[in-house]
Design a protein around this motif. Structure first.
Motif, PDB file in Angstrom:
ATOM      1  N   VAL A 168     -13.379  -0.449   0.345  1.00 28.67           N
ATOM      2  CA  VAL A 168     -13.623   0.865  -0.370  1.00 28.67           C
ATOM      3  C   VAL A 168     -12.352   1.081  -1.186  1.00 28.67           C
ATOM      4  O   VAL A 168     -11.489   1.525  -0.658  1.00 28.67           O
ATOM      5  N   PRO A 169     -12.706   1.051  -2.415  1.00 28.80           N
ATOM      6  CA  PRO A 169     -11.211   1.092  -3.265  1.00 28.80           C
ATOM      7  C   PRO A 169     -11.022   2.657  -3.712  1.00 28.80           C
ATOM      8  O   PRO A 169     -11.917   3.376  -3.651  1.00 28.80           O
ATOM      9  N   ALA A 170      -9.950   2.916  -3.617  1.00 34.53           N
ATOM     10  CA  ALA A 170      -9.283   4.581  -3.867  1.00 34.53           C
ATOM     11  C   ALA A 170      -8.389   4.466  -4.889  1.00 34.53           C
ATOM     12  O   ALA A 170      -7.052   3.929  -4.700  1.00 34.53           O
ATOM     13  N   TYR A 171      -8.533   4.946  -6.113  1.00 39.89           N
ATOM     14  CA  TYR A 171      -7.676   4.565  -7.215  1.00 39.89           C
ATOM     15  C   TYR A 171      -6.775   5.819  -7.201  1.00 39.89           C
ATOM     16  O   TYR A 171      -7.045   7.031  -7.354  1.00 39.89           O
ATOM     17  N   LEU A 172      -5.516   5.628  -6.848  1.00 40.03           N
ATOM     18  CA  LEU A 172      -4.585   6.665  -6.721  1.00 40.03           C
ATOM     19  C   LEU A 172      -3.142   6.304  -7.372  1.00 40.03           C
ATOM     20  O   LEU A 172      -2.905   5.231  -7.397  1.00 40.03           O
ATOM     21  N   THR A 173      -2.560   7.464  -7.905  1.00 36.81           N
ATOM     22  CA  THR A 173      -1.172   7.355  -8.540  1.00 36.81           C
ATOM     23  C   THR A 173      -0.295   6.900  -7.227  1.00 36.81           C
ATOM     24  O   THR A 173      -0.672   7.270  -6.192  1.00 36.81           O
ATOM     25  N   PRO A 174       1.007   6.410  -7.431  1.00 35.24           N
ATOM     26  CA  PRO A 174       1.908   6.268  -6.348  1.00 35.24           C
ATOM     27  C   PRO A 174       2.080   7.391  -5.391  1.00 35.24           C
ATOM     28  O   PRO A 174       2.138   7.537  -4.256  1.00 35.24           O
ATOM     29  N   ALA A 175       2.325   8.834  -5.895  1.00 33.83           N
ATOM     30  CA  ALA A 175       2.519   9.875  -5.181  1.00 33.83           C
ATOM     31  C   ALA A 175       1.202  10.375  -4.749  1.00 33.83           C
ATOM     32  O   ALA A 175       1.417  10.797  -3.468  1.00 33.83           O
ATOM     33  N   ASP A 176       0.113  10.163  -5.149  1.00 27.49           N
ATOM     34  CA  ASP A 176      -1.037  10.567  -4.389  1.00 27.49           C
ATOM     35  C   ASP A 176      -1.501   9.712  -3.321  1.00 27.49           C
ATOM     36  O   ASP A 176      -2.050   9.975  -2.269  1.00 27.49           O
ATOM     37  N   GLY A 177      -1.267   8.370  -3.435  1.00 28.28           N
ATOM     38  CA  GLY A 177      -1.353   7.332  -2.873  1.00 28.28           C
ATOM     39  C   GLY A 177      -0.489   7.406  -1.418  1.00 28.28           C
ATOM     40  O   GLY A 177      -0.999   7.225  -0.255  1.00 28.28           O
ATOM     41  N   ARG A 178       0.832   7.984  -1.725  1.00 32.38           N
ATOM     42  CA  ARG A 178       1.502   8.020  -0.481  1.00 32.38           C
ATOM     43  C   ARG A 178       1.207   9.161   0.387  1.00 32.38           C
ATOM     44  O   ARG A 178       1.056   9.344   1.454  1.00 32.38           O
ATOM     45  N   ALA A 179       0.615  10.377  -0.383  1.00 26.12           N
ATOM     46  CA  ALA A 179       0.068  11.591   0.471  1.00 26.12           C
ATOM     47  C   ALA A 179      -1.063  11.141   1.285  1.00 26.12           C
ATOM     48  O   ALA A 179      -1.367  11.559   2.372  1.00 26.12           O
ATOM     49  N   ALA A 180      -2.273  10.483   0.695  1.00 26.02           N
ATOM     50  CA  ALA A 180      -3.221  10.004   1.174  1.00 26.02           C
ATOM     51  C   ALA A 180      -2.998   9.098   2.423  1.00 26.02           C
ATOM     52  O   ALA A 180      -3.574   9.206   3.353  1.00 26.02           O
ATOM     53  N   PHE A 181      -1.931   8.190   2.216  1.00 28.16           N
ATOM     54  CA  PHE A 181      -1.601   7.267   3.166  1.00 28.16           C
ATOM     55  C   PHE A 181      -0.840   8.046   4.609  1.00 28.16           C
ATOM     56  O   PHE A 181      -1.349   7.443   5.639  1.00 28.16           O
ATOM     57  N   GLU A 182      -0.099   8.800   4.210  1.00 26.73           N
ATOM     58  CA  GLU A 182       0.434   9.620   5.366  1.00 26.73           C
ATOM     59  C   GLU A 182      -0.347  10.397   5.958  1.00 26.73           C
ATOM     60  O   GLU A 182      -0.475  10.776   7.546  1.00 26.73           O
ATOM     61  N   LYS A 183      -1.532  11.176   5.464  1.00 27.23           N
ATOM     62  CA  LYS A 183      -2.508  11.932   6.017  1.00 27.23           C
ATOM     63  C   LYS A 183      -3.534  11.171   6.771  1.00 27.23           C
ATOM     64  O   LYS A 183      -4.532  11.867   7.405  1.00 27.23           O
ATOM     65  N   GLY A 184      -3.638   9.734   6.557  1.00 27.74           N
ATOM     66  CA  GLY A 184      -4.575   8.871   7.217  1.00 27.74           C
ATOM     67  C   GLY A 184      -5.896   9.004   6.018  1.00 27.74           C
ATOM     68  O   GLY A 184      -7.021   8.573   6.717  1.00 27.74           O
ATOM     69  N   ALA A 185      -5.878   9.544   5.169  1.00 29.93           N
ATOM     70  CA  ALA A 185      -7.176   9.445   4.082  1.00 29.93           C
ATOM     71  C   ALA A 185      -7.554   8.091   3.566  1.00 29.93           C
ATOM     72  O   ALA A 185      -8.586   7.677   3.022  1.00 29.93           O
ATOM     73  N   ILE A 186      -6.523   7.151   3.679  1.00 33.75           N
ATOM     74  CA  ILE A 186      -6.878   5.841   3.463  1.00 33.75           C
ATOM     75  C   ILE A 186      -6.202   4.994   4.332  1.00 33.75           C
ATOM     76  O   ILE A 186      -5.509   5.179   5.402  1.00 33.75           O
ATOM     77  N   ASP A 187      -6.925   3.522   4.905  1.00 30.20           N
ATOM     78  CA  ASP A 187      -6.667   2.836   5.869  1.00 30.20           C
ATOM     79  C   ASP A 187      -5.311   1.981   5.369  1.00 30.20           C
ATOM     80  O   ASP A 187      -4.442   1.441   6.435  1.00 30.20           O
ATOM     81  N   ALA A 188      -5.133   1.622   4.145  1.00 25.99           N
ATOM     82  CA  ALA A 188      -3.946   0.753   3.738  1.00 25.99           C
ATOM     83  C   ALA A 188      -3.825   1.188   2.423  1.00 25.99           C
ATOM     84  O   ALA A 188      -4.599   1.629   1.672  1.00 25.99           O
ATOM     85  N   TRP A 189      -2.583   0.993   1.853  1.00 23.82           N
ATOM     86  CA  TRP A 189      -1.973   1.208   0.501  1.00 23.82           C
ATOM     87  C   TRP A 189      -1.328   0.088   0.067  1.00 23.82           C
ATOM     88  O   TRP A 189      -0.572  -0.628   0.745  1.00 23.82           O
ATOM     89  N   VAL A 190      -1.646  -0.482  -1.237  1.00 27.46           N
ATOM     90  CA  VAL A 190      -0.862  -1.470  -1.919  1.00 27.46           C
ATOM     91  C   VAL A 190       0.136  -0.631  -3.105  1.00 27.46           C
ATOM     92  O   VAL A 190      -0.476   0.082  -3.822  1.00 27.46           O
ATOM     93  N   VAL A 191       1.201  -1.098  -2.948  1.00 29.31           N
ATOM     94  CA  VAL A 191       2.198  -0.374  -3.667  1.00 29.31           C
ATOM     95  C   VAL A 191       3.157  -1.244  -4.213  1.00 29.31           C
ATOM     96  O   VAL A 191       3.566  -2.242  -3.282  1.00 29.31           O
ATOM     97  N   TRP A 192       4.142  -0.791  -5.161  1.00 30.49           N
ATOM     98  CA  TRP A 192       5.412  -1.611  -5.616  1.00 30.49           C
ATOM     99  C   TRP A 192       6.743  -0.790  -5.408  1.00 30.49           C
ATOM    100  O   TRP A 192       6.520   0.375  -5.249  1.00 30.49           O
ATOM    101  N   ASP A 193       7.796  -1.343  -5.568  1.00 33.24           N
ATOM    102  CA  ASP A 193       9.206  -0.632  -5.606  1.00 33.24           C
ATOM    103  C   ASP A 193       9.330   0.068  -6.612  1.00 33.24           C
ATOM    104  O   ASP A 193       9.000  -0.308  -7.852  1.00 33.24           O
ATOM    105  N   PRO A 194      10.086   1.232  -6.705  1.00 31.33           N
ATOM    106  CA  PRO A 194      10.812   1.655  -5.410  1.00 31.33           C
ATOM    107  C   PRO A 194       9.885   2.393  -4.264  1.00 31.33           C
ATOM    108  O   PRO A 194      10.280   2.827  -3.192  1.00 31.33           O
ATOM    109  N   PHE A 195       8.541   2.723  -4.780  1.00 28.66           N
ATOM    110  CA  PHE A 195       7.578   3.419  -3.687  1.00 28.66           C
ATOM    111  C   PHE A 195       7.440   2.623  -2.562  1.00 28.66           C
ATOM    112  O   PHE A 195       7.527   3.157  -1.079  1.00 28.66           O
TER     113      PHE A 195
END
Length: 322
Positions: A168-195
């Motif tokens: 189930v894809p969730a299109y998120l900016t890095p900032a929004d992805g980080r917030a969703a990841f930490e809240k448990g709103a997404i199961d996994a996060w794909v991201v690049w450095d420096p994030f």
């Protein structure tokens, strides 16, 4: 020969190396140009040049002034380039030009950073029951659309015997992805450095897979073809400064991290880790070097994420030494 003649010859010789000497030799300065330069947080070399005012100084003899424009990720950056709201784009992941090309953008590749496969990754929380990429089936995965992370996910799923439709894809900016990841709103996060490095330093995360053996993650600097044709002298300066800065970062990791720390709002140790995974080896783009671009284009088309099949070689390539 007087000092004035000597200094004039020196100026002309210097500008000749940058491609502007011919017009100055005839006593005519290059026409003024306002250069609109787009970048994102992960545009390390550009961030350093901006912080130090290097490009402004080097472009002044070419009658060129700079304005800087920050974007959240690569896709909106190249969309702005396509809409003629920018002239030059700092580095974007290899996937992004494919989407811009599909949208009809007339792009000129200025330079390429050599592969940095470990500089992006699929991560889960440390206590997640997800142990392998195959375990992502049916799970919600966050990432930025058209980013290198997007292709890494597709390639990793394929290697694990899954397709993009299995998650189930969730299109998120890095900032929004980080917030969703930490809240448990997404199961996994794909991201690049420096994030990626920031998440590893500030949160409890586990890497499921990076790009090793899956996605080489090359980053490209681009210009609108209209601008590239009009001012190759400007692009030559930009290329030379990027190449020089890339070498400096790798030779001076602690100094580079200290300079970037206030710019990025990250501690130096996090930045040094992120930079250690990027090649920063700036080199010309040649047709033979675009083979992975075709694989990326075919993968996105195969997943019906591109409207048409693309020829990745249908772009202009800037030759810095020409």
């Amino acid at each position: 020969m007087n000092n004035h003649s000597i200094s004039r010859r020196a100026v002309i010789a210097t500008l000749g190396a940058l491609g502007a000497g011919a017009v100055w030799a005839q006593g005519v300065a290059p026409r003024p140009v306002a250069v609109r330069f787009g970048y994102q947080k992960s545009s390390t070399l550009t961030a350093l040049l901006k912080a130090q005012g290097t490009l402004e100084k080097q472009l002044a003899p070419l009658n060129a002034t700079l304005s800087w424009h920050e974007f959240t990720s690569g896709l909106p950056l190249l969309e702005a380039l396509n809409l003629d709201n920018l002239d030059i784009s700092a580095d974007v992941a290899d996937t992004v030009p494919v989407f811009a090309q599909a949208a009809g953008a007339e792009l000129t590749f200025i330079a390429q950073e050599a592969p940095s496969p470990a500089a992006q990754a699929i991560v889960v929380r440390e206590d997640s029951p997800i142990k392998t990429v195959a375990d992502l089936k049916g799970k919600k995965v966050g990432f930025a659309k058209a980013a290198g992370a997007h292709y890494l996910l597709i390639a990793a799923l394929e290697k694990a015997g899954l397709s993009f439709k299995d998650i189930v894809p969730a299109y998120l900016t890095p900032a929004d992805g980080r917030a969703a990841f930490e809240k448990g709103a997404i199961d996994a996060w794909v991201v690049w450095d420096p994030f990626l490095a920031a998440a590893q330093h500030q949160s409890k995360v586990r890497v499921l897979a990076d790009g090793a053996g899956i996605a080489s993650y090359q980053r490209y600097y681009l210009a609108s073809t209209k601008f590239a044709k009009a001012r190759p002298d400007v692009l030559r300066v930009v290329y030379a400064e990027l190449e020089k800065t890339g070498k400096w970062v790798k030779q001076n990791p602690k100094e580079a991290a200290a300079l970037l720390s206030p710019v990025w709002g990250l501690d130096a140790a996090t930045i040094e880790q992120a930079n250690s995974r990027r090649s920063y080896a700036v080199r010309p783009v040649v047709a033979d070097g675009l083979t992975e671009q075709q694989r990326i284009a075919d993968a996105f088309f195969g997943e019906k994420l591109l409207p048409r099949k693309l020829n990745a070689l249908d772009v202009a390539l800037f030759k810095p030494g020409a």
